[in-house]
Design a protein around this motif. Structure first.
Motif, PDB file in Angstrom:
ATOM      1  N   UNK A  83       0.754  -1.534  -0.236  1.00 21.43           N
ATOM      2  CA  UNK A  83       0.248   0.256   0.366  1.00 21.43           C
ATOM      3  C   UNK A  83       0.509   1.080   0.283  1.00 21.43           C
ATOM      4  N   UNK A  84       1.895   1.423   0.236  1.00 21.86           N
ATOM      5  CA  UNK A  84       2.785   2.427   0.768  1.00 21.86           C
ATOM      6  C   UNK A  84       2.724   3.513  -0.822  1.00 21.86           C
ATOM      7  N   UNK A  85       3.132   2.753  -1.693  1.00 17.45           N
ATOM      8  CA  UNK A  85       3.399   3.118  -3.340  1.00 17.45           C
ATOM      9  C   UNK A  85       2.401   3.077  -4.181  1.00 17.45           C
ATOM     10  N   UNK A  86       2.206   3.979  -5.284  1.00 12.03           N
ATOM     11  CA  UNK A  86       1.141   3.813  -5.841  1.00 12.03           C
ATOM     12  C   UNK A  86       2.527   3.448  -7.583  1.00 12.03           C
ATOM     13  N   UNK A  87       2.084   2.635  -9.076  1.00 15.58           N
ATOM     14  CA  UNK A  87       3.202   2.494  -9.274  1.00 15.58           C
ATOM     15  C   UNK A  87       2.509   2.516 -10.845  1.00 15.58           C
ATOM     16  N   UNK A  88       3.715   2.461 -11.973  1.00 17.20           N
ATOM     17  CA  UNK A  88       3.477   2.633 -12.988  1.00 17.20           C
ATOM     18  C   UNK A  88       2.975   1.100 -13.501  1.00 17.20           C
ATOM     19  N   UNK A  89       2.644   0.290 -14.910  1.00 13.70           N
ATOM     20  CA  UNK A  89       1.926  -0.675 -15.240  1.00 13.70           C
ATOM     21  C   UNK A  89       3.152  -1.561 -14.999  1.00 13.70           C
ATOM     22  N   UNK A  90       4.279  -1.244 -15.505  1.00 13.66           N
ATOM     23  CA  UNK A  90       5.385  -2.473 -15.265  1.00 13.66           C
ATOM     24  C   UNK A  90       5.587  -2.275 -13.776  1.00 13.66           C
ATOM     25  N   UNK A  91       6.285  -1.656 -13.370  1.00 13.63           N
ATOM     26  CA  UNK A  91       6.789  -1.753 -11.945  1.00 13.63           C
ATOM     27  C   UNK A  91       5.433  -2.237 -11.401  1.00 13.63           C
ATOM     28  N   UNK A  92       4.366  -2.257 -11.409  1.00  8.11           N
ATOM     29  CA  UNK A  92       3.008  -3.261 -10.769  1.00  8.11           C
ATOM     30  C   UNK A  92       3.006  -4.879 -11.186  1.00  8.11           C
ATOM     31  N   UNK A  93       3.657  -4.718 -12.424  1.00  8.67           N
ATOM     32  CA  UNK A  93       3.583  -6.552 -12.794  1.00  8.67           C
ATOM     33  C   UNK A  93       4.596  -7.128 -12.549  1.00  8.67           C
ATOM     34  N   UNK A  94       5.949  -5.631 -12.382  1.00  8.95           N
ATOM     35  CA  UNK A  94       7.534  -6.467 -11.309  1.00  8.95           C
ATOM     36  C   UNK A  94       6.395  -6.746  -9.802  1.00  8.95           C
ATOM     37  N   UNK A  95       6.188  -5.537  -8.824  1.00  9.11           N
ATOM     38  CA  UNK A  95       6.099  -6.227  -7.706  1.00  9.11           C
ATOM     39  C   UNK A  95       4.622  -7.325  -7.091  1.00  9.11           C
ATOM     40  N   UNK A  96       3.852  -7.117  -8.275  1.00 10.59           N
ATOM     41  CA  UNK A  96       2.867  -8.349  -8.297  1.00 10.59           C
ATOM     42  C   UNK A  96       3.918  -9.895  -8.823  1.00 10.59           C
ATOM     43  N   UNK A  97       4.555 -10.614  -9.213  1.00 12.71           N
ATOM     44  CA  UNK A  97       5.757 -11.203  -9.718  1.00 12.71           C
ATOM     45  C   UNK A  97       6.725 -12.065  -8.058  1.00 12.71           C
ATOM     46  N   UNK A  98       7.344 -10.597  -7.696  1.00 13.78           N
ATOM     47  CA  UNK A  98       7.594 -10.949  -6.429  1.00 13.78           C
ATOM     48  C   UNK A  98       6.401 -11.586  -5.397  1.00 13.78           C
ATOM     49  N   UNK A  99       5.294 -11.782  -4.933  1.00 12.11           N
ATOM     50  CA  UNK A  99       3.952 -11.999  -4.032  1.00 12.11           C
ATOM     51  C   UNK A  99       4.457 -13.591  -4.557  1.00 12.11           C
ATOM     52  N   UNK A 100       4.740 -14.632  -3.312  1.00 12.02           N
ATOM     53  CA  UNK A 100       5.034 -15.606  -3.591  1.00 12.02           C
ATOM     54  C   UNK A 100       4.152 -16.671  -2.106  1.00 12.02           C
ATOM     55  N   UNK A 101       3.856 -17.706  -1.902  1.00 10.23           N
ATOM     56  CA  UNK A 101       3.824 -18.362  -1.357  1.00 10.23           C
ATOM     57  C   UNK A 101       2.217 -18.222   0.343  1.00 10.23           C
ATOM     58  N   UNK A 102       2.326 -17.336   1.025  1.00 14.35           N
ATOM     59  CA  UNK A 102       0.720 -17.174   1.384  1.00 14.35           C
ATOM     60  C   UNK A 102       0.644 -16.140   1.273  1.00 14.35           C
ATOM     61  N   UNK A 103       1.331 -14.857   1.248  1.00 11.41           N
ATOM     62  CA  UNK A 103       0.950 -13.815   0.106  1.00 11.41           C
ATOM     63  C   UNK A 103      -0.531 -13.395  -0.361  1.00 11.41           C
TER      64      UNK A 103
END
Length: 164
Positions: A83-103
């Motif tokens: 929640x601490x950042x508003x992202x451009x499309x590529x940065x949002x994709x990168x952040x989503x790709x880092x989600x793993x496991x339980x999160x």
């Protein structure tokens, strides 16, 4: 600025283009299985609580922009799980790709681990504002991508679509 000021006209044209870009993003997202888009449906209480986290972060100075965004109209993304950042499309994709496991399977409202989540996308309109000495600026639209458990945003078994 006057209504006939070329700078204002230019800014309004940029806002219209950003809205058109957001519409294209929404249309493309509609093809993703498992994602439900809401253009006009009334937000659920869980969604309103998530939206409140965005406005609270913005109002208390705890919201930053990714380095690729400026205060110009362009589609951007906010995710309740980061929640601490508003992202451009590529940065949002990168952040989503880092989600793993339980999160990756944690409800964005109640924070319970509850796979599978009901993934939703909502859009907030662009904002046009003024600042003394700096003139007008615009920002957004902001696309909110969130996942909810069955309790927070139930999906009927018969349709596979969230209850409105």
């Amino acid at each position: 600025m006057k209504a006939t000021d070329p700078a204002l006209t230019s800014l309004l044209d940029q806002i219209a283009a950003a809205n058109a870009d957001a519409d294209r993003i929404f249309t493309a997202k509609a093809a993703d299985p498992g994602t439900d888009l809401y253009r006009n449906a009334k937000p659920t209480p869980a969604e309103l609580a998530v939206f409140d986290r965005l406005t609270t972060a913005a109002g208390t100075g705890r919201l930053t922009l990714c380095p690729h965004l400026r205060f110009t109209p362009a589609p951007c993304w906010w995710a309740p799980w980061a929640p601490g950042r508003i992202r451009c499309g590529p940065c949002m994709d990168a952040a989503g790709a880092r989600l793993t496991g339980r999160e990756k399977h944690r409800c964005d409202h109640c924070r319970r681990w509850a796979p599978p989540l009901n993934i939703t996308a909502r859009r907030l309109p662009p904002t046009l504002a003024g600042q003394p000495g700096a003139g007008l600026f615009a920002f957004g639209p902001i696309i909110i991508s969130a996942g909810y458990c069955q309790t927070c945003r139930p999906v009927p078994q018969s349709t596979g679509k969230p209850v409105q």
